[in-house]
Design a protein around this motif. Structure first.
Motif: not given
Length: 332
Positions: A73-78, A95-97, A132-139
């Motif tokens: 999967e790919h996520y992009s902000v425009y 997207f690391p998952f 949270n893609p802003a700080i590149r952390k996932g729980i």
């Protein structure tokens, strides 16, 4: 420096800093890294970011699935624009998952820059992620109490939102157990709520739920401090009675909200709850999915005053051309 600051003051200072600084400050010490990565700090930082944001820049998030790269999967902000051809790429989100079910993730919700993702498409994986893609952390959330091992087959749906009273993000999980007829019809369902601040699931009272939610193809939307799902009852004669099941994130109680008269007795498979700006909306696919994947058109209803049944208004009829199966959402 932290040796000269009270323990209670350090989180308050860090929670008001920009994301770029926090990413660097994780390297200061193990204590700072643990603090900045904790669920409670992430929740507090998101809250401050929302309350202090003054920008009116409109952003558009796009997601696509790459079949060539093992369904990555790919996520992009425009930067959003009134003309699709003028969209400007702001950032590609890493997207690391990877899904265990070999399907794509379901985006349960997006709130205050925090994604809730679930690997729940046609399988029991128990993989629910807050990202949270802003700080590149996932729980990755712990396994809920209700799972296949002790309970056997079941169907569940999820919702995600923010509790303003406790300053906390919450995930709601409603699980319908399988009855003797093989359908997921046992009422009331089992309900659990995960709080980001505690990192734990807890069971909440579900005795007020006397309706069912569509299996697998459910939709949910967060508005006005509550999560909403399309729900239904079915009479012995096969007649549907539809409404919205509402969960108040602060009180952690359930209620129901009425739908427009024209939508009460249609198939719930043809209904989707969504947001139209700051308003609750309903999409009705006037050609049912049982007659093919693609629909001729859909009607969009908007509740102009939240909770007021008489304020439902039919706003649009959208023609779905070239085999489009359903609408994804709305843009201004």
């Amino acid at each position: 420096m932290s040796d000269y600051l009270p323990d209670s003051l350090l989180p308050q200072i860090l929670s008001r800093l920009p994301v770029e600084s926090l990413l660097r400050f994780r390297c200061v010490s193990k204590q700072w890294c643990s603090l900045i990565s904790s669920p409670n700090f992430i929740s507090t930082h998101l809250s401050h970011s929302v309350s202090t944001t003054t920008t009116t820049t409109s952003l558009l998030l796009l997601r696509h699935l790459s079949l060539k790269s093992r369904k990555q999967e790919h996520y992009s902000v425009y930067l959003d624009s009134s003309k699709p051809e003028n969209l400007t790429l702001v950032k590609e989100l890493k997207f690391p998952f990877k899904t265990r079910s070999k399907n794509h993730f379901r985006v349960v919700g997006l709130c205050n820059g925090l994604f809730c993702l679930s690997d729940d498409l046609f399988g029991y994986t128990y993989s629910i992620i807050l990202w949270n893609p802003a700080i590149r952390k996932g729980i990755t959330l712990p396994t809920p109490r209700v799972h296949f091992g002790p309970y056997g087959p079941y169907m569940f749906c999820l919702g995600f939102g923010f509790d303003y009273k406790t300053n906390d993000h919450k995930v709601v999980r409603i699980a319908y157990l399988q009855g003797f007829n093989g359908a997921y019809t046992v009422l009331p369902p089992e309900v659990e709520v995960y709080s980001l601040s505690t990192g734990l699931w807890k069971t909440v009272n579900s005795n007020d739920i006397s309706c069912k939610i569509v299996e697998y193809f459910y939709s949910s939307v967060y508005q006005n401090g509550a999560i909403h799902w399309v729900c239904y009852r079915k009479s012995e004669g096969g007649v549907f009675s539809n409404s919205l099941l509402v969960f108040d994130l602060s009180d952690e109680t359930f209620s129901e909200m009425g739908l427009p008269r024209e939508l009460v007795h249609v198939s719930p498979l043809d209904l989707t709850v969504s947001s139209c700006g700051e308003l609750i909306s309903m999409i009705w696919y006037e050609k049912g999915r049982d007659r093919g994947e693609s629909c001729d058109c859909c009607a969009v209803w908007v509740m102009n005053q939240y909770g007021e049944l008489n304020s439902w208004t039919k706003k649009f009829i959208v023609v779905l051309e070239r085999g489009l199966s359903h609408a994804i959402g709305f843009r201004g």
